[in-house]
Design an enzyme around this catalytic site. Sequence first.
Site, PDB file in Angstrom:
ATOM      1  N   ASP A  70       0.858  -1.194   0.000  1.00 25.10           N
ATOM      2  CA  ASP A  70       0.000   0.000   0.000  1.00 25.10           C
ATOM      3  C   ASP A  70       0.891   1.240   0.000  1.00 25.10           C
ATOM      4  OD1 ASP A  70       0.926   0.284   2.579  1.00 25.10           O
ATOM      5  OD2 ASP A  70      -0.989  -0.043   3.561  1.00 25.10           O
ATOM      6  N   ASP A 145      -4.526  -1.535  -9.347  1.00 23.40           N
ATOM      7  CA  ASP A 145      -3.868  -2.800  -9.703  1.00 23.40           C
ATOM      8  C   ASP A 145      -4.740  -3.700 -10.569  1.00 23.40           C
ATOM      9  OD1 ASP A 145      -5.688  -4.087  -7.886  1.00 23.40           O
ATOM     10  OD2 ASP A 145      -4.352  -3.601  -6.232  1.00 23.40           O
ATOM     11  N   CYS A 199       3.571  10.320 -32.268  1.00 22.56           N
ATOM     12  CA  CYS A 199       4.220  11.635 -32.096  1.00 22.56           C
ATOM     13  C   CYS A 199       5.430  11.595 -31.165  1.00 22.56           C
ATOM     14  CB  CYS A 199       3.206  12.655 -31.584  1.00 22.56           C
ATOM     15  SG  CYS A 199       2.858  12.482 -29.827  1.00 22.56           S
TER      16      CYS A 199
HETATM   17  P1  CNA Z   1      -3.120   3.936   1.786  1.00 24.93           P
HETATM   18  O1  CNA Z   1      -3.129   5.383   2.048  1.00 24.93           O
HETATM   19  O2  CNA Z   1      -1.802   3.263   1.615  1.00 24.93           O
HETATM   20  O3  CNA Z   1      -3.882   3.237   2.998  1.00 24.93           O
HETATM   21  C1  CNA Z   1      -4.007   1.848   3.112  1.00 24.93           C
HETATM   22  C2  CNA Z   1      -4.732   1.565   4.416  1.00 24.93           C
HETATM   23  O4  CNA Z   1      -4.966   0.183   4.475  1.00 24.93           O
HETATM   24  C3  CNA Z   1      -3.936   1.963   5.658  1.00 24.93           C
HETATM   25  O5  CNA Z   1      -4.786   2.525   6.626  1.00 24.93           O
HETATM   26  C4  CNA Z   1      -3.364   0.607   6.137  1.00 24.93           C
HETATM   27  O6  CNA Z   1      -3.163   0.536   7.520  1.00 24.93           O
HETATM   28  C5  CNA Z   1      -4.479  -0.305   5.725  1.00 24.93           C
HETATM   29  N1  CNA Z   1      -4.037  -1.681   5.500  1.00 24.93           N
HETATM   30  C6  CNA Z   1      -3.026  -2.121   4.713  1.00 24.93           C
HETATM   31  N2  CNA Z   1      -2.970  -3.453   4.720  1.00 24.93           N
HETATM   32  C7  CNA Z   1      -3.963  -3.868   5.568  1.00 24.93           C
HETATM   33  C8  CNA Z   1      -4.409  -5.125   6.003  1.00 24.93           C
HETATM   34  N3  CNA Z   1      -3.841  -6.271   5.589  1.00 24.93           N
HETATM   35  N4  CNA Z   1      -5.437  -5.183   6.873  1.00 24.93           N
HETATM   36  C9  CNA Z   1      -6.041  -4.037   7.315  1.00 24.93           C
HETATM   37  N5  CNA Z   1      -5.669  -2.812   6.933  1.00 24.93           N
HETATM   38  C10 CNA Z   1      -4.648  -2.725   6.055  1.00 24.93           C
HETATM   39  O7  CNA Z   1      -4.004   3.560   0.516  1.00 24.93           O
HETATM   40  P2  CNA Z   1      -5.407   4.189   0.081  1.00 24.93           P
HETATM   41  O8  CNA Z   1      -5.962   3.240  -0.901  1.00 24.93           O
HETATM   42  O9  CNA Z   1      -6.230   4.591   1.224  1.00 24.93           O
HETATM   43  O10 CNA Z   1      -4.919   5.512  -0.651  1.00 24.93           O
HETATM   44  C11 CNA Z   1      -5.367   5.868  -1.871  1.00 24.93           C
HETATM   45  C12 CNA Z   1      -4.277   5.806  -2.942  1.00 24.93           C
HETATM   46  C13 CNA Z   1      -3.426   4.591  -2.838  1.00 24.93           C
HETATM   47  C14 CNA Z   1      -4.932   5.632  -4.258  1.00 24.93           C
HETATM   48  O11 CNA Z   1      -4.706   6.747  -5.056  1.00 24.93           O
HETATM   49  C15 CNA Z   1      -4.383   4.361  -4.906  1.00 24.93           C
HETATM   50  O12 CNA Z   1      -4.267   4.487  -6.269  1.00 24.93           O
HETATM   51  C16 CNA Z   1      -3.099   4.166  -4.255  1.00 24.93           C
HETATM   52  N6  CNA Z   1      -2.508   2.809  -4.214  1.00 24.93           N
HETATM   53  C17 CNA Z   1      -3.077   1.774  -4.844  1.00 24.93           C
HETATM   54  C18 CNA Z   1      -2.489   0.517  -4.773  1.00 24.93           C
HETATM   55  C19 CNA Z   1      -3.136  -0.610  -5.483  1.00 24.93           C
HETATM   56  O13 CNA Z   1      -3.761  -0.405  -6.520  1.00 24.93           O
HETATM   57  N7  CNA Z   1      -3.042  -1.830  -4.947  1.00 24.93           N
HETATM   58  C20 CNA Z   1      -1.316   0.319  -4.044  1.00 24.93           C
HETATM   59  C21 CNA Z   1      -0.751   1.422  -3.402  1.00 24.93           C
HETATM   60  C22 CNA Z   1      -1.353   2.662  -3.510  1.00 24.93           C
END
Ligand code: CNA
Length: 312
Positions: A70, A145, A199
């Site tokens: 993430d 993803d 282009c």
């Molecule tokens: P973020 O800001 O990284 O937040 C992720 C959240 O999920 C956090 O609060 C973590 O603690 C929580 N988390 C992670 N793993 C777990 C788990 N196993 N169990 C419980 N909680 C968990 O990501 P957001 O999606 O909130 O932020 C938005 C951004 C991230 C978007 O613009 C995406 O495009 C972007 N993003 C996407 C990906 C993907 O497509 N897989 C990966 C990384 C970032």
Amino acid sequence: MAHVCRFPVPLSVAGRRWPMFLPAAAGSGGGSEKGKLLLQDVAELIGTGACRRVVVMAGAGISTPSGIPDFRSPGSGLYSNLQQYSLPYPEAIFELTFFCHNPKPFFALAKELRPGNCRPNVIHYFIRLLHDKGLLLRLYTQNIDGLERVSAAGIPASKLVEAHGSFASATCTVCQRSWPGEDIWAEVKEGRVPLCPVCTGVVKPDIVFFGEPMPQRFFLHVVDFPMADLLLILGTSLEVEPFASLCEAVRHSVPRLLINREVVGPFAWRPRVQDVVVQGDVVEGVQRLVELLGWTEEMQDLIQREAGKASF
Ligand code: CNA
């Protein structure tokens, strides 16, 4: 609400009240205050058909069980591992001005975000099961993803809003020609910046960068959220706007269930009476809900049936 992508949501801790915090592994989603909803209650609302229009909001946390990092998790999150790209600040990697100046860091990151060998996990299948049972009104995901749409996850395009775009298509930053995502992926995999065959401008995947407008489908929220009778929020920090504010758009009588490692967004600073928070691992939390719903066997069957079908 502004309809360009921006970061972060202004957090106010003034007058903070806390919703329920339920450890994911707790017996029946215990630790409750009297009169407040529990995970068990959410399961009953779904099981009895009292909730039939479920909206899901998802973030990068639902893909970490598939091995995709993430953004914000300390240590493993992509933001903590961006030093190698010499960025002026981490968010620059998703800013158009920086991209035009130097697209290499974005494409290096794109390789990690769309590794190709990742598979949907329990969370994707749970959402698919909601759909199979006719309960899913819409899945709004911030993820880029593509795991929700691969064949094994099987959530139909009509039920999906990829709020921050996807790698499925790409646009030339100079002549604006549109290209299928696969056309540029070979270059990206080789560590090269994809160039427009017409282009020679840099071709950018149709991912929504900060400051860019949201995709048209995002505006389905205007109809969906007021209609929802249950909101599930899974694996997101609720820090990117305008996505984060969608969770405020359901009616006040509608239960909102957050399953996440941290208590985030309005669940921390402006909780509602009907809020339920399962704090912990999203897989454990969802599996607990599946158990309470009595869907464990069906989930296992679905996963077994679909395993191996995913392909990019
Ligand atoms: P973020 O800001 O990284 O937040 C992720 C959240 O999920 C956090 O609060 C973590 O603690 C929580 N988390 C992670 N793993 C777990 C788990 N196993 N169990 C419980 N909680 C968990 O990501 P957001 O999606 O909130 O932020 C938005 C951004 C991230 C978007 O613009 C995406 O495009 C972007 N993003 C996407 C990906 C993907 O497509 N897989 C990966 C990384 C970032």
